[in-house]
Design a protein around this motif. Structure first.
Motif: not given
Ligand SMILES: Nc1nc2c(ncn2[C@@H]2O[C@H](COP(=O)(O)OP(=O)(O)OP(=O)(O)O)[C@@H](O)[C@H]2O)c(=O)[nH]1
Length: 368
Positions: A1-22
């Motif tokens: 798995m590329s590091f970016f895929s991992k980052l996207k997969d594993r940063l979900t708690r931060s991204s859902s906070k911001i993405g969902q927030g928007l």
């Protein structure tokens, strides 16, 4: 798995906070704009940026990221279709960008650990020239990602390697921030790149820390220099320097204690390590890495302030971005201190640490 895929997969708690927030902010619009064909024309919603190809930094900070040619375009309805209401493209909710919405955006970014100053600046840049427009969540994500990338691009710098051998990397940070793990991961990666590495277990007061470093050393096939429990870390650093020189090692990584309870002692301990290694090489240490734990959120900012007083910090590594909703603190750090961010950690395995790539990080953080 590329590091970016991992980052996207594993940063979900931060991204859902911001993405969902928007999504929530836009969804709170008093009305969902229907497509009547008579309203002011808006640019088509941006498709999400491609994940596999690094994006060039946008020339102009307020422009949405350019749309790559190969990306499928949202269907545009012709004038006749719009006149007769034959618009079958799903309409994304839109909301007018006004002061109330900007305030909500600001609050959401502060809650996501970007810090007050950074959140204010980001929001005012997003607002510039766009007030009164009806905007969608995906547009906001694109603009926010571009703003974050703009802040972070100047600090994204891999650990610099100088021709001097051994290159001394002093690793500092509070206990539990991930120093040992980061040293282990870096040592493995340098070994894999054909470099010879020596590790010094400089936290001589904590047997568990030394053991942990030995486990990583064994895993990476790298010698770990240890000293008797409670002995002087500076004398261990000197011995490790002697060994690294004798073996013509490329890299010497020195772990240090992270007890902030007694800052004066820790400062003296770090200063002494630096004094003794400079007896052998006046240009050492070549890098002083501060390891920060993302889960501490805003506390990471005060750790930078403290450690800059204790040591000549040359760059940062942020660990534990997986499993935290506080990843936004990295943006605040970049904005406030401008210190190079050399690497980020998203897990406990050897290959869960990689160079910091601002575009990938920005998109993963906002869920764009
Ligand atoms: N999830 C996750 N855990 C990590 C990461 N980096 C380190 N850890 C874990 O965090 C814990 C502390 O890491 P250490 O490397 O021991 O931290 P340290 O700063 O050396 O701490 P001391 O040994 O107490 O000085 C360990 O359980 C690691 O496995 C990361 O990027 N993600």
């Amino acid at each position: 798995m590329s590091f970016f895929s991992k980052l996207k997969d594993r940063l979900t708690r931060s991204s859902s906070k911001i993405g969902q927030g928007l999504d929530d902010i836009v969804g709170e619009a008093p009305e969902v704009a229907p497509r009547t064909g008579t309203e002011r024309a808006e640019p088509a919603p941006e498709p999400p940026a491609p994940t596999s190809v690094p994006q060039p930094a946008p020339d102009e900070k307020l422009q949405p990221a350019p749309t790559p040619a190969q990306q499928p375009q949202p269907e545009r309805t012709g004038l006749v279709g719009r006149l007769f209401g034959r618009d079958n493209a799903p309409a994304e909710p839109r909301r007018e960008l006004d002061d109330a919405m900007l305030e909500e955006l600001e609050d959401m970014l502060i809650a996501a650990d970007l810090g007050v100053d950074t959140a204010l600046r980001v929001v005012s840049n997003i607002a510039e020239g766009r007030l009164g427009r009806k905007v969608s969540s995906s547009e906001l994500k694109g603009w926010l990602a571009a703003e974050i990338e703009r802040i972070m691009a100047p600090v994204a710098r891999p650990l610099p390697l100088y021709p001097k051998k051994p290159q001394v990397v002093l690793v500092v940070g509070v206990n539990g921030s991930g120093k040992t793990t980061t040293i282990g991961k870096l040592a493995s990666q340098f070994r894999a790149a054909g470099k010879s590495v020596v590790i010094a277990a400089g936290d001589t007061f904590r047997a568990a820390a030394v053991e942990q470093l030995q486990v990583w050393g064994d895993r990476a096939g790298v010698p770990v220099m240890k000293a008797a429990e409670g002995s002087d870390p500076a004398s261990l650093a000197y011995d490790a320097m002697t060994r690294a020189e004798a073996e013509s090692a490329d890299l010497l990584m020195i772990d240090t204690a992270g007890r902030l309870q007694n800052r004066a002692d820790l400062m003296e301990e770090l200063a002494k390590i630096v004094r003794v290694i400079r007896k052998k090489d006046p240009s050492a240490p070549h890098n002083t890495l501060l390891v920060l734990d993302a889960t501490t959120g805003q506390n990471a900012l005060s750790q930078v302030e403290t450690f800059r007083k204790l040591a000549d910090v040359s760059g940062l590594v942020m660990t534990k971005l997986d499993g935290t909703a506080r990843g936004g603190v990295l943006v605040a750090l970049a904005d406030k201190f401008g210190l190079p961010i050399h690497a980020i950690g998203v897990g406990e395995q050897i290959d869960d640490l990689d160079a910091f790539e601002p575009g990938d990080f920005a998109r993963a953080l906002v869920g764009a």
